[in-house]
Enzyme design. Structure first.
Site, short mmCIF file in Angstrom:
data_model
loop_
_atom_site.label_atom_id
_atom_site.label_comp_id
_atom_site.label_asym_id
_atom_site.label_seq_id
_atom_site.Cartn_x
_atom_site.Cartn_y
_atom_site.Cartn_z
N ASN A 59 30.36 39.44 36.23
CA ASN A 59 30.88 40.45 35.23
C ASN A 59 32.14 40.18 34.47
O ASN A 59 32.99 39.36 35.27
CB ASN A 59 31.15 41.92 36.07
CG ASN A 59 32.39 42.14 36.52
OD1 ASN A 59 33.31 42.21 35.92
ND2 ASN A 59 32.76 41.89 37.58
N LYS A 75 45.32 42.81 46.84
CA LYS A 75 43.61 42.13 46.67
C LYS A 75 43.74 40.72 46.37
O LYS A 75 44.38 40.40 45.39
CB LYS A 75 42.99 43.12 46.04
CG LYS A 75 41.54 42.66 45.94
CD LYS A 75 40.81 43.67 45.19
CE LYS A 75 39.43 43.27 45.04
NZ LYS A 75 38.63 44.39 44.27
N GLY A 80 28.16 40.24 44.70
CA GLY A 80 27.06 40.56 45.34
C GLY A 80 26.88 39.65 46.70
O GLY A 80 27.64 38.83 46.95
N VAL A 128 34.46 42.67 32.88
CA VAL A 128 34.47 43.85 32.19
C VAL A 128 35.95 43.83 31.54
O VAL A 128 36.24 44.40 30.55
CB VAL A 128 34.64 45.07 33.32
CG1 VAL A 128 35.14 46.34 32.62
CG2 VAL A 128 33.08 45.27 33.70
N GLY A 167 40.24 49.81 38.32
CA GLY A 167 41.51 49.04 37.87
C GLY A 167 42.05 49.95 36.84
O GLY A 167 41.72 50.13 35.94
N CYS A 197 42.18 39.43 39.25
CA CYS A 197 41.22 39.54 38.32
C CYS A 197 40.81 38.49 37.28
O CYS A 197 41.89 37.98 36.81
CB CYS A 197 41.55 40.75 37.33
SG CYS A 197 39.82 41.20 36.10
N THR A 252 29.23 45.82 44.59
CA THR A 252 28.17 45.47 43.92
C THR A 252 26.88 46.37 44.39
O THR A 252 26.11 47.16 43.56
CB THR A 252 27.88 44.16 43.62
OG1 THR A 252 28.93 43.59 43.35
CG2 THR A 252 26.63 43.92 42.99
#
Lengths: 258, 303, 303, 258
Positions: free
Chosen positions: C71, C167, C219, C73, C48, C132, C268
């Site tokens: 996550n 996305k 995942g 981040v 990103g 996000c 993942t």
């Protein structure tokens, strides 16, 4: 019969038919008695205990010996869970919920019966044969496999009763499917059958034709094994019923097979 | 130290501890009586009951997925009258709060089921399933809009005098909006999450794993989503929140309680360990003793 | 038999095979060069990128969950100009389609990043991250309403002449509505799913596992949700769909392709097996040979 | 140095300090050479291979012996993943990605250095001591533990250099924490430290006070170990950096500790 969650210990493991099956001999890990009254047709829900497998796997009772305290499971490596179970070693623990499901029905002593097994479906037929023999009915087995090397526990079956064999490649016994065997044409008081669905349906048709009663043991996928999740249902004349509690053994007259 | 695990969800629904069982994973309780003493549970929620008998969906109804499972049972049950006649008399003996999960194809359907259950004193609460992803009509449709949730809650509220739990769908953009809509129409509590809508394909056979193509995802896989939604909803509503989604032990249950849940439900884990519910009560008890907690309320909503 | 694994996503985005890497899980590709030949990938999506440098969120940013991880981040990156100056010259040598994932706090932000990337011929496409969950402003807000998705898509479409992937967030009631909004504004394809918003609590320490409390779940745990959404969207839109969410092998990838995806992204799983992407290509190849498939398109959307 | 994914085989496992630690000795499973150039401070990402664990676990190199082809890992049972790793047996395989991360810096030969380890943080200090000794610097170890029984690999450390010990209960060496040991008051060319965060912070303060340079090895939780996931970040004077690639070893001057 009370259902229990029990840790078993593997005291012997034999790989059969290459590495595709394992015959596990188990005892209760803490040395206590086997649950009483376990009978042919019933199954255990086995915790594979391995990475990537959450649900237990239903495995039918292959043999139960109250004299020695041994329970036998015949397991086919058919996926991640059963693969892990077949790869366990002597001394390993196996957690099981048992006994689950119903049993095969007993005929009157001296009845004429045929016990038909295909693939890993031979598993419950061994214990059933042992029980029938003890009750005065001579079991006759009809075991089908792709090839001679795929026939499982022939020694055990031979020790228990008369054994007919069919192989698809003709490497042993009659070439073809179990329904190609002449024994299938006779009339029996009861034909018991466990194996792949197409085989059971074909045996059921054959039994109907010869006027034999017939019980089959189904293998529907299940989650709980306790009649709670309602996932393993089979269409019957009474509607959808759980294979884990109303089965796994059904008289073919209850089923909606054609 | 004395430990108080009891929780009061309001309008007469008091539990001796916060552990209940999730609808559709515990049958009518009896199926688990060989493994546990049902009197030790805070409550048990019997499976989805509809006005008329339902045969449910075709087999296959289940597929295992990573740390989870998809199901598409489709509310198979024998109808509310059968429940009242055949099941209720057998299971009312358990010393644990009985909750009946209720589904319908219209608000009137839901209300009629609740009206018939209302005379049964042993039914401490109804859990209104506005979020079943496995039936064509009704079910999830009511759970994905505020209007739908409000309409069903209003109908049930008028039909049932005791505790009304509204069970929420996670398949929405804002679960708090749906929760607030249910609260505004008189829900006594909300429970969440129902299953996430999912799908699996048998690539070797090139066909869906379920007869219905899509189904509901449950099990530990969904727990992080469930904890998040419980946390969001508990911050937004004033009524109690009942948390569920992938709980397998006391530790998992405490996640939901710390996120704001007053009680919790254990679902899929019953399939794997039929004694999991009673173990979870013991584990919560141990935790409280280790951490010097004298009332479970001290842990509620601390995040 | 000759096997054609190549896919054409339109507007110049052609991949030699359907396997790409998911943004934020593969760095700039270089991090994996010791393990795999990057030229064997269909494409790789670099992490990103925002207009200005971002330090991201505080530690801890990660928690393992059943068959998944959370996550938070928060789009740590050194900004688009740094990417253009320092990274792009190094990574444009890979013989694999380079896609840059783009984020912003406003449609203008997104557009400006894309405008700066537009002159770089090596950037075959941008993937517009409207989903996000780990940044306060922007991010998921754009992905949860049709208006937000449309506004960002429109701005990017005007700023970038080559392929635009949008996305999508799974944290919505109707992912197909968002997909249709992006398609209507000129998206060349949609990719889904981004992470599910989740949360985990360290019950021993009685605090959230992540510094941000909530984070994004990825995942294998989420794969059933992802396959379902890809199936729904592929049935609804005319543009190609790129599937992602919990893919760990060729079999998993084929689930998405059969559900309707033209290409897939592996995320993942790169953390667990750094060679997983190339193995997936090999497994897809094996599958096609075993099943007599001569073009991967034969499997697309067969469910 | 090329990172690799390699199957190792366990040739020896010793449980230490009760059952809370395992010392695993491994060789490359296919008999090939160890990856070249692995140095103290680096770590491996280890696949626990057990139920309920998805991500690899970072484990630092305890010792690497190119003569025998042996790699040693000292593993603390600190959760489901590391528990499974400590319970592996001789002959079991272990898949690892390695070598990862940076290394401790080498001082000029003959420098005065102190190697401080606490708990499982002693692990990288053994290999560091071996390397320093080979380069002409005598390592002095300062090892801290709760109690005598918690001190790990004392024989190995004693074989490599001078060893100071502190225990919280006074059962061996100086009673208290490592920073209570008189050796901590001296000035060193370099103090190396690995252990729990509070201990490292306290050692860093002590090193600053005595005017010693100091390097610490951080243990932040990580997913990939490759600098891709950006999860294991530590705040430094350069901003957030990945411990897995910019570390795990940091000079304390780079960190924002107080």
């Amino acid at each position: 019969m009370k259902k229990q969650i029990i840790d078993f210990r593997i005291i012997d493991r034999k790989m059969l038919a290459g590495d595709r099956y394992a015959l596990l001999k188990l005892v209760v890990a803490d040395g206590s008695q086997l649950p009483e009254g376990i009978r042919a047709g019933q199954f255990a829900q086995v915790d594979a205990g391995c990475k990537g497998v959450m649900l237990r796997r239903p495995i039918s009772i292959n043999k139960i010996d109250y004299a020695t305290g041994e329970l036998w499971l015949l397991v086919r490596d058919a996926g991640r869970g059963t693969h892990a179970i077949t790869r366990l070693s002597e001394g390993d623990m196996l957690n099981m919920v048992l006994p689950l499901g119903n049993t095969f029905s007993y005929p009157a002593a001296g009845s004429k019966v045929l016990l038909v097994g295909g693939g890993v479906g031979v598993a419950p037929m061994l214990q059933l044969g042992i029980e029938l023999k003890a009750m005065g009915t001579d079991p006759v087995f009809l075991l089908g496999a792709r090839s001679q090397t795929d026939l499982l526990e022939l020694d055990e079956f031979s020790r228990t009763g008369k054994v007919h064999v069919t192989t698809e490649d003709g490497s042993m016994g009659v070439r073809g499917f179990v329904t190609d065997h002449p024994a299938m044409n006779e009339r029996y008081d009861m034909v018991y059958c466990c194996g792949p669905a197409p085989m059971m349906k074909s045996v059921a048709r054959s039994a109907r034709k010869s006027g034999s009663a017939c019980e089959v043991s189904l293998e529907n996928m299940m989650a709980c094994g306790l009649g709670a999740c309602l996932c393993c249902v089979e269409k019957t004349v009474k509607g959808n019923v759980c294979v884990c509690t109303e089965g796994p053994v059904f008289n073919i007259d209850q089923l909606t097979w054609n | 130290m004395e430990l108080n695990l009891s929780v009061d969800l309001g309008r007469g629904l008091k539990l001796k501890n916060p552990v209940m069982t999730a609808s559709g994973t515990f049958g009518y309780g009896e199926e688990f009586a060989d493994f546990i003493n049902l009197d030790k549970l805070g409550g048990y929620i019997v499976k989805g009951t509809t006005l008329n008998p339902r045969e449910g969906n075709d087999y296959p109804r289940m597929a295992e997925t990573p740390s989870g499972m998809l199901n598409a049972v489709g509310l198979q049950n024998k109808g509310v009258d059968y429940f009242i006649r055949e099941i209720y008399p057998r299971i009312q003996r358990f010393d644990s709060a009985m909750v009946v999960n209720v589904s319908g194809a219209s608000p009137d359907d839901y209300a009629e089921v609740c009206r018939r259950l209302a005379p049964l004193d042993g039914v401490a609460a109804v859990e209104v399933n506005i979020s079943c992803p496995n039936v064509k009509q009704g079910g999830m449709a009511f759970g994905t809009t505020c209007e739908g949730a409000a309409a069903v809650t209003r109908a049930v509220r008028a039909a049932f005098p005791r505790h009304v739990i509204v069970k929420l769908s996670p398949n929405v953009t804002s679960v708090t909006d749906i929760a607030l809509a249910a609260e505004a129409e008189g829900a006594d509590s909300v429970s969440l999450i129902n299953t996430l809508m999912g799908m699996a394909i048998d690539v070797e056979r090139r066909r869906p794993c379920l007869s219905t193509i899509t189904g509901g995802l449950s099990g530990p896989a969904v727990r992080p989503v469930a904890v998040r939604m419980v946390w969001q909803v508990a911050k937004a509503v004033k009524i109690p929140v009942i948390g569920l989604g992938g709980i397998t032990c006391g530790r998992d249950a405490l996640e939901f309680i710390m996120a704001g849940a007053t009680a919790i439900e254990i679902g899929t884990a019953n399939f794997i360990d039929p004694a999991v519910t009673v173990k979870a009560v013991e584990e919560i008890t141990d935790y409280c003793h280790r951490h010097g907690i004298s009332d479970i309320a001290e842990l509620r909503g601390i995040i």
